[in-house]
Design an enzyme around this catalytic site. Sequence first.
Site, PDB file in Angstrom:
ATOM      1  CB  THR A 229     -49.867 -18.256 -45.324  1.00 36.38           C
ATOM      2  OG1 THR A 229     -50.592 -18.799 -44.223  1.00 36.38           O
ATOM      3  CG2 THR A 229     -50.767 -18.044 -46.506  1.00 36.38           C
TER       4      THR A 229
ATOM      5  CG  ASP B 233     -45.860 -13.346 -39.057  1.00 35.70           C
ATOM      6  OD1 ASP B 233     -45.783 -12.123 -39.344  1.00 35.70           O
ATOM      7  OD2 ASP B 233     -46.028 -14.228 -39.923  1.00 35.70           O
TER       8      ASP B 233
END
EC number: 2.7.1.33
Length: 257
Positions: A132, A109
């Site tokens: 997260t 990511d």
Amino acid sequence: MLLAIDCGNTNTVFSIWNGTRFLATWRIATDHTRTADEYFVWLSSLLALTKTEAQISEAIISSTVPRVVFNLRVLCDRYFGCRPLVVGKPECRLPVAPRVDQGTTVGPDRLVNTVAGYDRHGGNLIVVDFGTATTFDVVDHDGAYVGGVIAPGVNLSLEALHMAAAALPHVDVTKPAKAIGTNTVACMQSGVYWGYIGLIEGITREVRREWAGPMKVIATGGLASLFAQGTDLFHAIEDDLTMHGLVLINDYNKETP
Ligand SMILES: Nc1ncnc2c1ncn2[C@@H]1O[C@H](COP(=O)(O)OP(=O)(O)OP(=O)(O)O)[C@@H](O)[C@H]1O
Ligand SMILES: CC(C)(CO)[C@@H](O)C(=O)NCCC(=O)O
Ligand SMILES: [K+]
């Protein structure tokens, strides 16, 4: 059409790109036990419900959870007849290689955010992603990922506070009206909100101190716009940053033999 899948530790986002724009974006909780057939039932009912005409012929996956990749591959193969590109795998090339310690694996990511951030804003850039974890990706003048920062995510910090202290409830992240909370929930919200603003400002200050020359800061992720209300640090907020990066990496792999 391209199916772009961004699988994070909490949520997995599916977007359909028709070459010009995203036709649809759908989110599902990340669960490594989900099978290819389950993904397909979910996807096809959303396609039908929204009357989206999609002829998916290619796919790209970024996954921070290695275990889910197998079933996502099966999904692409069985239902869309294609072999997905998986960011971070050797067969998926990047426009510029990351420059980090030998043996280090960078979260896919973060590689994707780097490509997208560089495309839109050029180098000497910090990309902040509120997922997260809250990550800071440093993008060099030539578009290379050269390192960054990983901090605990906002929701994770709140959850930890709730789990560890018997008298502290579960609360949502919000910008409190006042810094001085006059009840438990307001105190916790102030702690997390202003604590996080301090974290973001402190980290970017130190990163900039280490960097030769000015740096832009951009932000993405679900909570980016909420935190942008508490600081003037961000040059831009881009909700579709990761998806944009997936489209760019897919194009790059098609165009560059
Ligand atoms: N006011 C809010 N309070 C709490 N959470 C929020 C709020 N607004 C948005 N969010 C969260 O932001 C999330 C979307 O952000 P994003 O997709 O960037 O991260 P994520 O899915 O939590 O993490 P990851 O990508 O690591 O799986 C939503 O799941 C939602 O929980
Ligand atoms: C930090 C997270 C969890 C953020 O999603 C992900 O990028 C990851 O698992 N990264 C691996 C370690 C690294 O990026 O250095
Ligand atoms: K994310």
